[in-house]
Design an enzyme around this catalytic site. Structure first.
Site, PDB file in Angstrom:
ATOM      1  N   HIS A  59       0.824  -1.214   0.000  1.00  0.00           N
ATOM      2  CA  HIS A  59       0.000   0.000   0.000  1.00  0.00           C
ATOM      3  C   HIS A  59       0.855   1.261   0.000  1.00  0.00           C
ATOM      4  CE1 HIS A  59      -3.211  -2.740   0.795  1.00  0.00           C
ATOM      5  NE2 HIS A  59      -2.742  -3.071   1.988  1.00  0.00           N
ATOM      6  N   HIS A 217      -6.894  -4.569  -1.193  1.00  0.00           N
ATOM      7  CA  HIS A 217      -6.163  -5.827  -1.372  1.00  0.00           C
ATOM      8  C   HIS A 217      -6.595  -6.514  -2.664  1.00  0.00           C
ATOM      9  CE1 HIS A 217      -6.314  -5.268   3.123  1.00  0.00           C
ATOM     10  NE2 HIS A 217      -5.021  -5.271   2.882  1.00  0.00           N
ATOM     11  N   THR A 384      -0.142  10.055 -32.912  1.00  0.00           N
ATOM     12  CA  THR A 384      -0.391  10.796 -34.147  1.00  0.00           C
ATOM     13  C   THR A 384      -1.885  10.937 -34.422  1.00  0.00           C
ATOM     14  OG1 THR A 384       1.711  10.212 -35.185  1.00  0.00           O
ATOM     15  CG2 THR A 384      -0.098  10.772 -36.657  1.00  0.00           C
ATOM     16  N   SER A 425       5.553  18.431 -33.169  1.00  0.00           N
ATOM     17  CA  SER A 425       6.190  19.031 -34.337  1.00  0.00           C
ATOM     18  C   SER A 425       5.235  19.128 -35.515  1.00  0.00           C
ATOM     19  CB  SER A 425       7.429  18.211 -34.725  1.00  0.00           C
ATOM     20  OG  SER A 425       7.074  16.858 -34.972  1.00  0.00           O
ATOM     21  N   GLY A 526       2.248   9.816 -40.251  1.00  0.00           N
ATOM     22  CA  GLY A 526       1.951  11.096 -40.876  1.00  0.00           C
ATOM     23  C   GLY A 526       1.668  10.953 -42.351  1.00  0.00           C
TER      24      GLY A 526
END
Length: 540
Positions: A59, A217, A384, A425, A526
């Site tokens: 935990h 649990h 993408t 980009s 792309g």
């Protein structure tokens, strides 16, 4: 599933040793490995009430991560999901208890109650003052005669710890702890079960479902429901808590059960505060991993009705590693963009055909989201499709604000929209592409020549050329064939996209970081998106 461990038998002791190293000398442990695994404060002087908690491991950061000034004095660690022994608990009590006495904070599981309870009796026989409180905050299974103790335990750790640090006596600390327990309510939800080291994973929750009310649990919850989104998930959780809450101010604890990302937990925090109980929540603890269930991909919400002084105790400073702090909720501040970044939008102008054309293109990219993500996962980071789909959704929302009747201004407006809404980009490059196309169009060039000018500018700035395994491999041949027909452009785009699957070396883009084995046989996502778009245009 494989875990980062050596031997299963050494997992807990080696984890404790790692935690001690990372604590910088603030924590110590008792001798007695492997049967007695007790972590204590290094600076403890027995001058105040000691707080001892613990239970099965798995935990983390509970419970070792909450040992320190202002919280626990000692934590007793059992095996994974197994209560520690009576001797281990007794060792902790004897090691930290002085004249002020000791408070045991126990989660309501049979093993914990029995082992901590018997250790308390034995400690009393040694002459120590020991009180024990049992946390039973789980509201998932209301028909159980004894509710489980889950993440609401942390309210007790923090409030009792702050009181002990302030020098309060054992009786008043125990009374406050019992009051806090009575006012605490929790419930958990998960998309998947946890994986216990050394044991096969239980595949109980099918894809597309989420389980409500499961235990820390890995115990089964009371209901599996269809998973829609984070909002629906939080609504289901809140519905179970709302009936337990008064209209008074509350603090909420948003707990990561182990494998939810930080991004997901922040979304869940947003949904919690905007939910039907959001107005009652004035303080927030987390979101953070505090009472986990190994690698469970889920979360839990705990709420505590605040009485005077509780918020100050929860917010009192503590250096312990596992406590994320308690924050008073205030309205979010939104500041204006700096000068020069506020977009200057062209005058909107309607044009039904152009609107239908753009809408159709956006819908195609949205429809290809899953397929493009799957393709990108083979050669990139798997986003993408989502990047293009999100940009398409934003463009659809902006359609009626665009200069649809003015191609020159439309190119520029699309470029501006993409620069704001499309990440990565690709977003920058496509923004450059459309901005340059707008400039070319303003000088009287045709659509094809304007788009080619945009492509040239994109290549100059981005550096990608045909054969570099990018969208250029499909876009350039498509634009060159556009004068012939849309069908020819679509065929050229498809040929270029398929050719990328034969290129084993990418010279630009994310794929340039990968080796040939990962790229061979997979189209660049792309380029594939360009091919899909032109094929759609050719059909319509």
């Amino acid at each position: 599933m494989t875990h980062f461990m050596n031997r299963k038998e050494d997992l807990v002791t080696e984890a404790i040793d790692g935690a001690l190293i990372a604590a910088g000398g603030t924590l110590a442990r008792l001798d007695g490995y492997p049967h007695i695994r007790v972590v204590v404060r290094s600076d403890w002087t027995k001058t105040r009430v000691a707080l001892v908690s613990g239970g099965g491991s798995g935990h983390e950061p509970a419970h070792v991560g909450f040992v320190g000034k202002g919280m626990l004095t000692a934590a007793v660690c059992g095996d994974v999901f197994a209560s520690p022994s009576v001797d281990a608990v007794l060792a902790a009590i004897l090691a930290v208890t002085g004249p002020a006495g000791c408070l045991l904070i126990v989660k309501n599981y049979t093993g914990d109650r029995l082992n901590f309870g018997l250790a308390a009796e034995r400690a009393r026989a040694f002459g120590h003052k020991v009180e024990m409180v049992v946390v039973d905050d789980d509201v998932a299974l209301p028909d159980l005669p004894q509710a489980r103790g889950v993440a609401g335990t942390l309210f007790v750790h923090k409030i009792a710890g702050a009181l002990a640090e302030a020098g309060r006596d054992l009786e008043s600390i125990a009374a406050t702890a019992r009051r806090v327990i009575a006012a605490s309510h929790s419930i958990g939800m998960s998309l998947d079960t946890c994986t216990v080291p050394g044991s096969p994973k239980e595949h109980r929750i099918p894809a597309g479902k989420v389980e409500l009310g499961l235990g820390i649990h890995g115990e089964a919850g009371f209901e599996q429901i269809d998973y829609v989104d984070a909002r629906q998930a939080m609504v289901a959780v809140v519905d179970k808590l709302r009936g337990c809450m008064s209209d008074k101010p509350h603090v909420a604890l948003l707990n990561n059960l182990g494998a939810a990302s930080v991004l997901e937990m922040s979304v869940l925090a947003h949904e919690l505060i905007r939910s039907s109980i959001g107005e009652r929540i004035t303080w927030l603890i987390g979101p953070a991993a505090m009472m986990t269930s190994l690698d469970m991909h889920g979360f839990s919400v705990s709420v505590l009705e605040l009485e005077e002084g509780d918020a100050a105790l929860l917010a009192a400073p503590t250096p312990v590693a596992g406590w994320p702090g308690c924050t008073e909720l205030r309205p979010s501040r939104i500041l204006p963009l700096p000068d020069g970044l506020s977009p200057i939008k062209a005058m909107p102008s309607p044009h039904a055909a152009t609107r239908a054309f753009l809408l159709s293109c956006c819908e195609v990219l949205i429809g290809a989201e899953v397929a493009l993500n799957a393709l990108d996962a083979k050669s990139g980071d798997g986003d993408t499709g989502s990047t293009l789909a999100n940009a398409s959704r934003a463009l659809i929302s902006a359609l009626d604000a665009l200069p649809l009747a003015d191609p020159t201004q439309l190119y520029r407006a699309i470029g501006q929209e993409l620069s704001q809404t499309m990440g990565g980009s690709s977003g920058v490059l496509l923004a450059i592409f459309f901005a340059a196309a707008g400039d070319a169009s303003s000088s009287g060039l045709s659509i094809r020549e304007a788009l080619k000018a945009g492509l040239d500018r994109m290549q100059q700035i981005g550096g990608a050329m045909p054969g570099d395994r990018t969208m250029i491999d499909a876009l350039q041949p498509a634009l060159e064939a556009l004068d012939e027909s849309l069908a020819a452009a679509a065929a050229a785009a498809r040929k270029g996209a398929n050719h990328t699957a034969t290129l084993t070396r990418a010279k630009a883009g994310r794929s340039s970081y990968l080796n040939a084995d990962q790229l061979l046989g997979h189209n660049d996502p792309g380029a594939e998106a360009v091919a899909i778009l032109f094929e759609h245009l050719a059909r319509h």
